[in-house]
Design a protein around this motif. Sequence first.
Motif, short mmCIF file in Angstrom:
data_model
loop_
_atom_site.label_atom_id
_atom_site.label_comp_id
_atom_site.label_asym_id
_atom_site.label_seq_id
_atom_site.Cartn_x
_atom_site.Cartn_y
_atom_site.Cartn_z
N GLU A 35 -81.99 7.14 -49.82
CA GLU A 35 -82.98 6.07 -49.87
C GLU A 35 -82.69 5.18 -51.08
O GLU A 35 -82.28 5.69 -52.13
N ASP A 86 -93.68 9.70 -55.27
CA ASP A 86 -93.64 9.89 -53.82
C ASP A 86 -94.35 8.71 -53.14
O ASP A 86 -95.37 8.23 -53.63
N GLY A 87 -93.77 8.30 -52.00
CA GLY A 87 -94.37 7.18 -51.26
C GLY A 87 -93.98 5.85 -51.86
O GLY A 87 -94.73 4.88 -51.79
N SER A 88 -92.76 5.80 -52.44
CA SER A 88 -92.42 4.57 -53.17
C SER A 88 -92.22 3.37 -52.24
O SER A 88 -92.24 2.24 -52.70
N SER A 89 -92.11 3.61 -50.91
CA SER A 89 -92.03 2.45 -50.01
C SER A 89 -93.39 1.74 -49.95
O SER A 89 -93.51 0.67 -49.35
N GLY A 163 -94.11 10.67 -39.03
CA GLY A 163 -92.89 10.54 -38.23
C GLY A 163 -93.03 9.41 -37.23
O GLY A 163 -94.14 8.94 -36.95
N TYR A 188 -104.04 7.68 -41.89
CA TYR A 188 -102.62 7.81 -42.25
C TYR A 188 -102.16 6.55 -42.97
O TYR A 188 -102.18 5.48 -42.40
N GLY A 190 -99.08 6.63 -44.81
CA GLY A 190 -97.63 6.69 -44.96
C GLY A 190 -97.21 7.21 -46.33
O GLY A 190 -96.03 7.25 -46.64
N GLY A 191 -98.17 7.61 -47.13
CA GLY A 191 -97.88 8.24 -48.43
C GLY A 191 -98.37 9.68 -48.34
O GLY A 191 -99.54 9.93 -48.11
N PHE A 207 -102.45 17.24 -41.37
CA PHE A 207 -101.34 16.35 -41.69
C PHE A 207 -100.11 16.97 -41.06
O PHE A 207 -99.83 18.15 -41.29
N TYR A 209 -95.82 16.39 -40.27
CA TYR A 209 -94.55 15.65 -40.24
C TYR A 209 -93.58 16.59 -39.52
O TYR A 209 -92.97 17.47 -40.12
N LYS A 219 -88.54 15.38 -42.42
CA LYS A 219 -88.11 14.47 -43.50
C LYS A 219 -88.46 15.01 -44.87
O LYS A 219 -87.76 14.78 -45.84
N LEU A 220 -89.59 15.71 -44.95
CA LEU A 220 -90.14 16.01 -46.28
C LEU A 220 -89.41 17.19 -46.91
O LEU A 220 -89.04 18.16 -46.23
N ARG A 221 -89.20 17.07 -48.22
CA ARG A 221 -88.34 18.02 -48.94
C ARG A 221 -89.10 19.26 -49.40
O ARG A 221 -90.22 19.15 -49.91
N GLU A 225 -91.97 18.63 -52.22
CA GLU A 225 -93.04 18.05 -51.41
C GLU A 225 -93.74 19.14 -50.58
O GLU A 225 -94.95 19.31 -50.66
#
Length: 279
Positions: A35, A86-89, A163, A188, A190-191, A207, A209, A219-221, A225
Amino acid sequence: MNDIFNAIQKSAKRIKDAIDTKDVGYSESENSSGEIQLQLDITCDMIIEEEFSHVPSINTIASEEKKDALCFRDSGDYFIAYDPLDGSSLVDVNLSVGSIFGIYKNSFEAKNMVASCYIVYGPRVEMVFACNKVKLYLLQNHEFEYIKEIHLNEKGNLNAPGGTQQNWQPYHKKLVDSFFKEGYRLRYSGGMVPDLHQILLKGGGLFSYPATSDKPNGKLRKLFEVFPFAFIYSKAGGSAIDGKNNLLTLACSHVHDTSPCFFGSKYEITRVLDEYKNR
Ligand code: FDP
């Protein structure tokens, strides 16, 4: 553990200042998950690394923004994995973001997690720290003040399905829809941090994903996370699974390993287990 708790608080205050005052533009570099990093991601990572480097009980850190783990010293007991922002988008649209910390003893393994913590940077800055109990703190006048203990109800009414829907398995869509048919409300952003924080503070919900066709391992690590939130939800009286297994029993093959994940109160997680058991 107190020195770690203090270092997290100091980092959170500095990160809040950075969010308020620093450039939020993109850097030229990518993180280990491919990313594009924000300048702010890098700044927040450096803040936490610096604060943790002064804590003698911390042996090794792993960050979402670093390819490999970084050993400070051989003498400390604690291994800390963190996602600095986290959620930097969501930074450019001014929605809430967070920092997440998983605190492990002697190695980065879910079974060795002894505490976890996250901070939500929203209109207010709140921190949740879980050791034996799950406690909520609020930043007021530059200090974190204890507010209350957090407990999940047996059942909630919020549904946060992560997702890309196009890539969900049909049985996952059936599960998500079944909650809406039961009266659950969509919540939701997105963070991961604000979405899970909302469910925790409103008493329950789900929640998810999941594994998707484009991300078969989610996706989540795990280290910074999935495991930290699994620890918090379990200590608050809820559950956290990958569809079939308790997340806190999973192995982790490398620092940036991911997993499908479901966090919720007991009722919702039982429903997920029922739907996923033959998959
Ligand atoms: P982001 O990419 O904005 O940093 O793991 C990061 C995360 O956000 C979570 O906070 C969030 O729940 C998830 O990714 C959103 O993923 P999608 O890109 O699939 O929406």
